[in-house]
Design an enzyme around this catalytic site. Sequence first.
Site, PDB file in Angstrom:
ATOM      1  N   CYS A  49      50.067 175.277  62.706  1.00 20.39           N
ATOM      2  CA  CYS A  49      50.681 174.226  63.627  1.00 20.39           C
ATOM      3  C   CYS A  49      51.855 174.490  64.291  1.00 20.39           C
ATOM      4  O   CYS A  49      52.197 173.630  65.081  1.00 20.39           O
ATOM      5  CB  CYS A  49      50.239 172.912  62.761  1.00 20.39           C
ATOM      6  SG  CYS A  49      51.253 172.876  61.321  1.00 20.39           S
ATOM      7  N   ASN A  50      52.822 175.252  63.486  1.00 23.84           N
ATOM      8  CA  ASN A  50      54.228 175.398  63.932  1.00 23.84           C
ATOM      9  C   ASN A  50      54.473 176.771  64.713  1.00 23.84           C
ATOM     10  O   ASN A  50      55.641 176.781  65.563  1.00 23.84           O
ATOM     11  CB  ASN A  50      55.279 175.359  63.009  1.00 23.84           C
ATOM     12  CG  ASN A  50      55.531 173.893  62.443  1.00 23.84           C
ATOM     13  OD1 ASN A  50      55.396 173.060  63.217  1.00 23.84           O
ATOM     14  ND2 ASN A  50      55.665 173.596  61.145  1.00 23.84           N
ATOM     15  N   GLY A 182      48.772 150.856  53.509  1.00 25.44           N
ATOM     16  CA  GLY A 182      49.525 151.228  54.775  1.00 25.44           C
ATOM     17  C   GLY A 182      49.479 152.806  54.799  1.00 25.44           C
ATOM     18  O   GLY A 182      49.091 153.440  53.614  1.00 25.44           O
TER      19      GLY A 182
END
Lengths: 400, 262
Positions: A49-50, A182
């Site tokens: 992803c980088n 959350g």
Amino acid sequence: MIRLVLVGTSHHHAPIELREQVALDREAAAALAARLADGDREAVCLSTCNRTELYVAAEDVEQAEKDAVDGLAALEPEVEPALYRLHDRAAALHLFRVAAGLDSLVPGEGEILGQVRIAHELGTTGPVLDRVFRQALHAGRKVRAETAIGQSPASVSAAAAALAEQVFGSLDGCSILLLGAGKVSEQAARNLRSRGAEISLVANSKTERERIHERLATVDVVIASTSAPGLVLDAAAVAEVLRGRRGRRLVLVDLAVPRDLDPTIGELEGCYLYDIDDLEQIVVETLSLRRREAERAEAIVAAEAEKFHEWHASLDVVPAIASLRARAEEIRESELQKAEALLERLDESQRRAVEAVTAQIVNKLLHVPTVRMKEAAVAADGVLYAETVRHLFGLDEDER
Amino acid sequence: LAELLFWPALLLYGEAAVGYFGDVRRPGRAGRAATWGVRLGWLAQTALLAAQAAGDDGFPWGTWASSLSLFVWLVVSAYLIWGCRRPYRVLGLVVMPLAVALLAISRAGGGTGSASVNHYSNLFLVVHVGLVLAAFAGFTLAAALSALYIWQERRLKTSPSTILRRPVPALATLDELALRTVAWSVPLLTLGVAVGLVRLVARGDRLDVLIVATAATWLVWCAYLGLRLLGGWAGRRAAYLALAGFVLVVVVRLALPAAHFA
């Protein structure tokens, strides 16, 4: 000589919008590597992803670089200005830093090592790329073993899990009570679960929250992140529950703002309470620790990259050394053959001694030139030395 | 020979004590050097005890000072079992300064020289003194683990942001190890005291202050075991009780032994 070329882009050079255009899944990465490795070349595609990086080993370095650039530009033409191009020593050092997590967004993150390993497995490798990737993986493992760069948590959820481990040791079998659900608390719970803990109850609604007291008697970790305006759990309620826990420890992580858990709970014996500020301070501390460790890691990576450079440079002179040794051996054998009539009079042990002495003379004569040629190769004079040796000993004529 | 071996042992233990303090400031090399100091010092002290044993015809700890030297050796031996592992190195902060101090006291009392005079049969000493000292070494280690527990718990409560800087075993691990160490040590002390009492009755001797203090120590550690296993005690309370038990061990080892050995 086979050269190493790297063409790629990463989070340092391209925004996510551009990176996602050139990000490849495993199959596509393997296919691109295979396409680039057409002919005698070797190629590996590392896509995370980088970053998306293409490593190519080829004799024609310019063509290899052009093909790699074209390969990425075919995915997204706008990526070209964001591409970096590195050769040989610099390319190898870059890969070693990537494998060690030194080029990652969070220094020392561990996932990249597995991604490098998979890229290596999916690539079309030969002697050069195989060597450089193996050595990069070794450097990555060494950095993690010899420094603390990857040992400390780099996120709030990992910090919560690390604190729970400081209390319980192994989290195997520990049970978690989630108050509210959350995103951060889910991540924290996932992190704890990945270390062996189990979720006992998710108290999301008011009805479920009424069961909190009942569950508090048996759980080990409480993660709170409700949007309630006031306290969900006060110290008196926890103190009451503690009486039945017979000294069993309780870790409470309060991720909510305003806080869900009474701050005085932390003063109770056997209770360890952490709020979002505590966890964020740990992350800050951790990142500074990782940066300090990164200095040590850079030294390890540089030493490993130097070893690869020495090996790679020696490729310049290896054919010349092999030819020289073959030529010397040929002369030795032919001279022994000429003296066959004389040697026939010797017994077996004497013949063996003559063989050994002549072989020893050849080895001793060639030892210093061999060492000097390898040294010269590392100092970038290898090709010149190899040519000189070929010329002086007429090795080219032999080959012709 | 005993003289030649004493100084390396003391210096290496001293180096280890200093090294562990250095390791707290900057973890790494100092800690490794300290662990090597413990290992080599332990070897030197083992050789010292062997030399004393040879010089004394079998048993070199017939006096309280020489038994103190054996006690130090047992404490360091017990520490070595865990001390080599990185998270437990920090225990050396407690154990090694204590070892240095006790070894120095032992020397001041003549306990590290050779040719001391034994008043008791060798077999009795081996069983009685050996078991009691081994138990006390275990209690010392349990106290060190408990002190570490209290320190680590305080850090977890008051300064969690720095908690990961230094590798220390988890609270549950420290608590469990202290319990296990005591669970091994109490039976040893029980046996050692029983052998001593049998001897006492057989010789028709009277109780002295040391015997009474040792019995009190035994009671405290039995209470520790009972409260932990049956009373649900754990954590900080148990750690404080272990430290109280250790105070009695110190009293028995240092303050009262002269009368018992006379």
